[in-house]
Design a protein around this motif. Sequence first.
Motif, PDB file in Angstrom:
ATOM      1  N   ASN A 191      54.806  36.867  31.476  1.00 53.43           N
ATOM      2  CA  ASN A 191      54.694  37.171  32.900  1.00 53.43           C
ATOM      3  C   ASN A 191      53.267  37.483  33.338  1.00 53.43           C
ATOM      4  O   ASN A 191      53.041  37.887  34.487  1.00 53.43           O
ATOM      5  N   GLY A 192      52.329  37.324  32.426  1.00 54.59           N
ATOM      6  CA  GLY A 192      50.935  37.570  32.776  1.00 54.59           C
ATOM      7  C   GLY A 192      50.524  39.022  32.738  1.00 54.59           C
ATOM      8  O   GLY A 192      49.494  39.393  33.311  1.00 54.59           O
ATOM      9  N   GLN A 211      35.491  33.817  28.778  1.00 53.66           N
ATOM     10  CA  GLN A 211      36.570  33.308  27.967  1.00 53.66           C
ATOM     11  C   GLN A 211      37.943  33.665  28.503  1.00 53.66           C
ATOM     12  O   GLN A 211      38.922  33.006  28.190  1.00 53.66           O
ATOM     13  N   ALA A 212      38.041  34.718  29.293  1.00 57.19           N
ATOM     14  CA  ALA A 212      39.358  35.205  29.687  1.00 57.19           C
ATOM     15  C   ALA A 212      39.979  34.357  30.779  1.00 57.19           C
ATOM     16  O   ALA A 212      39.291  33.672  31.528  1.00 57.19           O
ATOM     17  N   ALA A 213      41.325  34.422  30.846  1.00 57.74           N
ATOM     18  CA  ALA A 213      42.043  33.676  31.868  1.00 57.74           C
ATOM     19  C   ALA A 213      41.635  34.165  33.248  1.00 57.74           C
ATOM     20  O   ALA A 213      41.677  35.350  33.528  1.00 57.74           O
ATOM     21  N   GLY A 214      41.225  33.225  34.109  1.00 50.53           N
ATOM     22  CA  GLY A 214      40.822  33.594  35.456  1.00 50.53           C
ATOM     23  C   GLY A 214      39.477  34.293  35.508  1.00 50.53           C
ATOM     24  O   GLY A 214      39.146  34.925  36.487  1.00 50.53           O
ATOM     25  N   SER A 215      38.692  34.245  34.431  1.00 52.61           N
ATOM     26  CA  SER A 215      37.444  34.988  34.377  1.00 52.61           C
ATOM     27  C   SER A 215      36.356  34.325  35.189  1.00 52.61           C
ATOM     28  O   SER A 215      36.379  33.136  35.472  1.00 52.61           O
ATOM     29  N   GLY A 216      35.365  35.094  35.564  1.00 51.78           N
ATOM     30  CA  GLY A 216      34.222  34.581  36.280  1.00 51.78           C
ATOM     31  C   GLY A 216      32.970  34.820  35.476  1.00 51.78           C
ATOM     32  O   GLY A 216      32.933  34.581  34.287  1.00 51.78           O
ATOM     33  N   ARG A 217      31.947  35.342  36.131  1.00 57.94           N
ATOM     34  CA  ARG A 217      30.670  35.577  35.467  1.00 57.94           C
ATOM     35  C   ARG A 217      30.787  36.741  34.484  1.00 57.94           C
ATOM     36  O   ARG A 217      31.262  37.814  34.821  1.00 57.94           O
ATOM     37  N   ALA A 218      30.332  36.510  33.268  1.00 57.60           N
ATOM     38  CA  ALA A 218      30.377  37.547  32.230  1.00 57.60           C
ATOM     39  C   ALA A 218      29.098  38.374  32.281  1.00 57.60           C
ATOM     40  O   ALA A 218      28.099  37.974  32.890  1.00 57.60           O
ATOM     41  N   ILE A 219      29.130  39.549  31.647  1.00 54.94           N
ATOM     42  CA  ILE A 219      27.937  40.387  31.592  1.00 54.94           C
ATOM     43  C   ILE A 219      27.712  40.864  30.163  1.00 54.94           C
ATOM     44  O   ILE A 219      28.643  40.982  29.363  1.00 54.94           O
ATOM     45  N   ALA A 254      29.136  57.880  32.970  1.00 50.45           N
ATOM     46  CA  ALA A 254      29.524  56.482  32.846  1.00 50.45           C
ATOM     47  C   ALA A 254      30.062  56.010  34.185  1.00 50.45           C
ATOM     48  O   ALA A 254      30.421  56.814  35.053  1.00 50.45           O
ATOM     49  N   THR A 255      30.129  54.701  34.367  1.00 44.52           N
ATOM     50  CA  THR A 255      30.590  54.124  35.616  1.00 44.52           C
ATOM     51  C   THR A 255      31.878  53.334  35.435  1.00 44.52           C
ATOM     52  O   THR A 255      32.787  53.419  36.250  1.00 44.52           O
ATOM     53  N   TRP A 256      31.927  52.537  34.354  1.00 50.31           N
ATOM     54  CA  TRP A 256      33.089  51.683  34.119  1.00 50.31           C
ATOM     55  C   TRP A 256      33.618  51.896  32.703  1.00 50.31           C
ATOM     56  O   TRP A 256      32.943  52.443  31.838  1.00 50.31           O
ATOM     57  N   GLU A 257      34.835  51.389  32.487  1.00 50.48           N
ATOM     58  CA  GLU A 257      35.386  51.315  31.154  1.00 50.48           C
ATOM     59  C   GLU A 257      36.306  50.098  31.081  1.00 50.48           C
ATOM     60  O   GLU A 257      36.771  49.592  32.112  1.00 50.48           O
ATOM     61  N   LEU A 258      36.559  49.624  29.879  1.00 44.93           N
ATOM     62  CA  LEU A 258      37.448  48.487  29.700  1.00 44.93           C
ATOM     63  C   LEU A 258      38.887  48.921  29.939  1.00 44.93           C
ATOM     64  O   LEU A 258      39.329  49.950  29.433  1.00 44.93           O
ATOM     65  N   ALA A 259      39.599  48.126  30.724  1.00 47.33           N
ATOM     66  CA  ALA A 259      40.969  48.468  31.100  1.00 47.33           C
ATOM     67  C   ALA A 259      41.900  48.423  29.897  1.00 47.33           C
ATOM     68  O   ALA A 259      41.722  47.620  28.977  1.00 47.33           O
ATOM     69  N   GLU A 260      42.905  49.285  29.910  1.00 49.78           N
ATOM     70  CA  GLU A 260      43.923  49.303  28.859  1.00 49.78           C
ATOM     71  C   GLU A 260      45.038  48.308  29.146  1.00 49.78           C
ATOM     72  O   GLU A 260      45.763  47.899  28.228  1.00 49.78           O
ATOM     73  N   ALA A 261      45.195  47.938  30.418  1.00 48.15           N
ATOM     74  CA  ALA A 261      46.234  46.982  30.799  1.00 48.15           C
ATOM     75  C   ALA A 261      45.731  46.167  31.988  1.00 48.15           C
ATOM     76  O   ALA A 261      44.821  46.591  32.715  1.00 48.15           O
ATOM     77  N   PHE A 262      46.325  44.990  32.171  1.00 46.92           N
ATOM     78  CA  PHE A 262      45.872  44.105  33.235  1.00 46.92           C
ATOM     79  C   PHE A 262      47.026  43.203  33.646  1.00 46.92           C
ATOM     80  O   PHE A 262      47.856  42.816  32.822  1.00 46.92           O
ATOM     81  N   LYS A 263      47.091  42.878  34.951  1.00 41.01           N
ATOM     82  CA  LYS A 263      48.134  41.984  35.471  1.00 41.01           C
ATOM     83  C   LYS A 263      47.487  40.823  36.206  1.00 41.01           C
ATOM     84  O   LYS A 263      46.703  41.016  37.141  1.00 41.01           O
ATOM     85  N   LEU A 264      47.801  39.609  35.763  1.00 36.01           N
ATOM     86  CA  LEU A 264      47.288  38.414  36.423  1.00 36.01           C
ATOM     87  C   LEU A 264      48.034  38.183  37.730  1.00 36.01           C
ATOM     88  O   LEU A 264      49.207  38.552  37.878  1.00 36.01           O
ATOM     89  N   SER A 265      47.359  37.541  38.676  1.00 31.61           N
ATOM     90  CA  SER A 265      48.013  37.171  39.925  1.00 31.61           C
ATOM     91  C   SER A 265      48.986  36.018  39.647  1.00 31.61           C
ATOM     92  O   SER A 265      48.934  35.380  38.597  1.00 31.61           O
ATOM     93  N   GLU A 266      49.861  35.757  40.611  1.00 33.08           N
ATOM     94  CA  GLU A 266      50.845  34.689  40.422  1.00 33.08           C
ATOM     95  C   GLU A 266      50.174  33.345  40.191  1.00 33.08           C
ATOM     96  O   GLU A 266      50.608  32.538  39.363  1.00 33.08           O
ATOM     97  N   ALA A 267      49.098  33.083  40.941  1.00 29.68           N
ATOM     98  CA  ALA A 267      48.381  31.813  40.782  1.00 29.68           C
ATOM     99  C   ALA A 267      47.760  31.713  39.390  1.00 29.68           C
ATOM    100  O   ALA A 267      47.788  30.651  38.763  1.00 29.68           O
ATOM    101  N   GLU A 268      47.210  32.830  38.914  1.00 25.59           N
ATOM    102  CA  GLU A 268      46.607  32.828  37.585  1.00 25.59           C
ATOM    103  C   GLU A 268      47.658  32.675  36.492  1.00 25.59           C
ATOM    104  O   GLU A 268      47.406  32.032  35.463  1.00 25.59           O
ATOM    105  N   VAL A 269      48.852  33.243  36.721  1.00 22.05           N
ATOM    106  CA  VAL A 269      49.938  33.114  35.747  1.00 22.05           C
ATOM    107  C   VAL A 269      50.349  31.651  35.614  1.00 22.05           C
ATOM    108  O   VAL A 269      50.502  31.117  34.507  1.00 22.05           O
ATOM    109  N   LEU A 270      50.518  30.971  36.736  1.00 25.98           N
ATOM    110  CA  LEU A 270      50.909  29.566  36.721  1.00 25.98           C
ATOM    111  C   LEU A 270      49.845  28.706  36.037  1.00 25.98           C
ATOM    112  O   LEU A 270      50.165  27.813  35.243  1.00 25.98           O
TER     113      LEU A 270
END
Length: 213
Positions: A177-178, A88-96, A126-142
């Motif tokens: 600004n993404g 569902q997320a912007a620029g997302s790929g395969r979900a798990i 644990a190995t991963w955690e959900l990020a508290e912040a995220f920045k889209l690339s310029e292409a994804e922002v557009l």
Amino acid sequence: MQKEEEYHGPLTTTYRRLKILSLSSLTLTFALTPFIFILETTSSVPLVGRAALAAIAMATSSVSTALVAWCGRPYVTTLRFLEPEGAQAAGSGRAIEMTTMTLGLHKRVTTVYDTAFLVPTSRPFATWELAEAFKLSEAEVLSARAQGLIPGEETIAETKTADGGVLGRWVVTWDENGVGTCREVGQVVRPTGCPESKTTPSGMYALLHAAES
């Protein structure tokens, strides 16, 4: 879902047995503690001493059970890779979809719609955690602006019970600004992973398919 796209944690049975043993020990401790004040064999021990023994026994059992719960909470028993249309997320790929277990052995199913939001964690076991912040690339922002997705909010991950009841969501709020700021709504299993596997979700997916060839 193809078999090659599903991972099963090798320590699942071990964690399950450890939790059962810990809960049984805690229950037995609390059930037998009153006998410290009843049995004649302890009559020579002052009341204060018996109270101290009872407190130590219950505290020790409670701490060990809490420790088992903390260590086992993020462990992924089953990990499934979902089809891209589930993302569902912007620029997302395969979900798990990751299944964990509570101390009471209740399933908690956490679906992460964009694995880019899974970042390495310093939390033990644990190995991963959900990020508290995220920045889209310029292409994804557009692209997101063109689709009207930013500024706005969207759900990055959800944690549900075994019967599908939603316990909580991990929501990202995008600015123009993404730049995304994440927050928890309800209760989400945030740190997850398989300590015996230090690869990323994408790397794990590649390994699963490499085994097929």
